[in-house]
Motif scaffolding. Structure first.
Motif, PDB file in Angstrom:
ATOM      1  N   ILE A 289       0.874  -1.184   0.000  1.00 56.70           N
ATOM      2  CA  ILE A 289       0.000   0.000   0.000  1.00 56.70           C
ATOM      3  C   ILE A 289       0.906   1.228   0.000  1.00 56.70           C
ATOM      4  N   TYR A 290       0.573   2.189  -0.837  1.00 57.80           N
ATOM      5  CA  TYR A 290       1.361   3.430  -0.913  1.00 57.80           C
ATOM      6  C   TYR A 290       0.526   4.616  -0.420  1.00 57.80           C
ATOM      7  N   GLY A 291       1.203   5.533   0.283  1.00 60.09           N
ATOM      8  CA  GLY A 291       0.474   6.697   0.788  1.00 60.09           C
ATOM      9  C   GLY A 291       1.393   7.853   1.128  1.00 60.09           C
ATOM     10  N   LYS A 292       0.794   9.049   1.256  1.00 61.30           N
ATOM     11  CA  LYS A 292       1.569  10.265   1.550  1.00 61.30           C
ATOM     12  C   LYS A 292       1.982  10.329   3.026  1.00 61.30           C
ATOM     13  N   HIS A 293       1.064   9.917   3.901  1.00 64.77           N
ATOM     14  CA  HIS A 293       1.350   9.968   5.340  1.00 64.77           C
ATOM     15  C   HIS A 293       1.033   8.610   5.945  1.00 64.77           C
ATOM     16  N   ILE A 294       1.937   8.121   6.785  1.00 65.37           N
ATOM     17  CA  ILE A 294       1.700   6.835   7.461  1.00 65.37           C
ATOM     18  C   ILE A 294       1.643   7.100   8.958  1.00 65.37           C
TER      19      ILE A 294
END
Length: 548
Positions: A225-230
């Motif tokens: 899963i890719y995202g800007k904020h984790i």
């Protein structure tokens, strides 16, 4: 009412595909009350959100609390006024947004000889508490002298009790509250998945976290899963997650263990909920239906976080507290019908004991951009989520905006007041008269599933061919929780969706063969898988009443 099966075990493949294909604004690690609250806050801001939980929703601390939406009375002793003010106002919001799961209860606080409160400090404390917490006029505290106190609760020790204060608290089903928050986020468009474990972080050329590798424990496959904020909201496990990013430096988690024990109400027949001091420690005695539960202890915990046991010494400690408070009762270990143990994360600093550690939540960010929230309490979950989202807004150099979740009713809570809830139950009793559940049975379902009970009763109706209404009811509940509440195991169902494991252990053992056969059909289990599931449930049962 949402009739979609988006929050369904049968929809896992679709959810995983979406998680793999989309770029998320926020990825949340952890499906307890904190992580679920962050997912709901983020989706309500119009962001694209994914949440993964290594086990089941609320399977950690969020199903093992004292099951109270506290107003924060005990923080007055430390002059922690901002916490009392925030938790008091939050309590009202949680109540209004989850009317089927949060109930006002009268809490009796006895004044005990040689403890820290006297009549003057209790009166002052409860008056301040009412003001700070914004308590409604009709719910403000009352103070009683010794005579009236013993009339209100004849079981109290007349040699040590000198008077009492009675004020309003709220009781809840912590695991269902967590699950309904996660479900509400999913209904609003968040991609939410249980039994999905973050195994490693993915980083870009600048060494900033940009995604995660996830293991799906149901299919034993991995995906990304890719995202800007984790956001790491893994509760007691936040340091386990942080170590996969960086060695933990500075503040760290100290785990405090608490236990609760459950009795038949006849064994501990208190007239109301009680919160009393015993040698400086606070003990709660909470009646719920035909049961009464008691807790909690607090001790530092350094053992297996995934397999927490109640120790015999802890049970004896609570029995001793009860003996001092209610000397005419003769309670023993054999009277305990069930129990639970949980750990809460406190934010540790070198040289401080657990009693000195902060109960506040704090946000940390590593140099790779991983955001961690730690600490906090069940009652404050919404404000914790707001603080995380405002932290992200500041990070993005945007205007900081307040949370919108104060007006979002949770899934199943489409009621404006108690009367609406009760008339809904009455209407359902008439409409589903052919399944022969009486009004009390249906009201109990409404207090569990709220305005989704219609769907539960439709599920129950599909088993009308069975002769026993008990069999029909439990299979209907089971089917509903698989299709609408992401149940994937027997323990999910018996523990976190229904609390039968904690409060009706007899029901678990009597229905187990029937339920395991049906769940095996619904989820296409092999005979070996079914046996393993039953073994895990038997282990969970044994933990509730056999003490080390």
């Amino acid at each position: 009412m949402n009739n979609s099966i988006s929050f369904s075990t049968q929809n896992r493949k679709t959810i995983i595909t979406k998680m793999e294909q989309e770029l998320f604004d926020v990825i949340v690690i952890g499906g307890g009350i904190t992580g679920s609250g962050i997912a709901l806050d983020a989706i309500s801001r119009g962001l694209n959100v994914a949440l993964i939980e290594r086990k089941d929703f609320a399977s950690g601390t969020s199903s093992r609390s004292g099951k109270l939406i506290h107003g924060g009375l005990k923080y007055l002793q430390n002059f922690d006024f901002p916490v009392v003010k925030e938790t008091g106002s939050e309590r009202e919001i949680v109540y209004n947004n989850a009317l089927h799961l949060v109930y006002p209860i009268k809490m009796n606080f006895p004044l005990i000889k040689n403890e820290s409160y006297n009549l003057l400090t209790l009166k002052a404390g409860l008056t301040l508490y009412d003001r700070l917490a914004g308590v409604k006029k009709e719910e403000r505290h009352r103070i009683y002298g010794k005579k009236k106190t013993l009339q209100n609760e004849p079981l109290f020790n007349p040699n040590t009790v000198k008077g009492s204060g009675v004020y309003v608290e709220y009781r809840t089903d912590d695991s269902r509250l967590t699950m309904e928050v996660a479900k509400t986020a999913a209904e609003k468009g968040a991609q939410v998945l249980n039994y999905a474990e973050m195994t490693e972080f993915l980083k870009n050329e600048e060494n900033i976290v940009k995604g995660i590798v996830v293991k799906d424990h149901i299919e034993s496959k991995t995906f990304t899963i890719y995202g800007k904020h984790i956001v790491n909201a893994a509760g007691p496990w936040v340091d386990v997650v942080r170590k996969k990013d960086r060695p933990v430096t500075g503040k760290y988690m100290v785990l405090a263990k608490g236990i609760h024990i459950v009795f038949n109400r006849k064994s501990l027949p208190v007239n109301s909920s009680i919160y009393f001091q015993h040698k400086g420690r606070m003990i709660a005695v909470i009646p719920i239906g035909n049961r009464t539960y008691v807790g909690s202890t607090e001790s530092t915990y350094k053992e297996d976080m995934d397999d927490i046991h109640v120790n015999l010494t802890e049970v004896h400690y609570l029995l001793g507290c009860l003996k001092d408070m209610f000397p005419n009762l003769t309670l023993s270990v054999s009277d305990v019908i069930s129990s639970w143990a949980g750990i809460r994360p406190l934010i540790g600093q070198e040289g401080k004991s657990p009693a000195e550690l902060s109960r506040h939540d704090e946000i940390f960010e590593s140099d790779t951009g991983l955001i961690t929230i730690a600490g906090g309490k069940l009652t404050g979950y919404r404000k914790m989520a707001e603080r995380v989202m405002q932290y992200i807004e500041k990070k993005e150099k945007k205007d900081v905006t307040p949370s919108k979740t104060d007006t979002i009713k949770l899934s199943g809570s489409q009621f404006n007041n108690q009367q609406e809830l009760e008339s809904y139950a009455e209407k359902l009793t008439g409409y589903y008269h052919d399944i022969h559940l009486d009004k009390e049975d249906i009201l109990n379902l409404v207090y569990r599933y709220g305005s989704n009970t219609d769907l539960v009763l439709q599920s129950i109706s599909s088993y009308k061919q069975l002769e026993s209404k008990e069999d029909m009811a439990i299979l209907g509940e089971l089917r509903y929780t698989v299709e609408h509440e992401m149940v994937t195991s027997l323990v999910d169902f018996y523990d976190r969706r229904t609390s039968y494991l904690l409060f009706e252990p007899q029901k678990v053992t009597s229905s187990l063969d029937l339920v395991s056969d049906e769940l095996a059909k619904l989820l296409s289990w092999t005979p070996e898988k079914k046996q393993e599931e039953k073994r895990q449930l038997y282990y969970a049962i044994s933990k509730t009443h056999s003490f080390k």
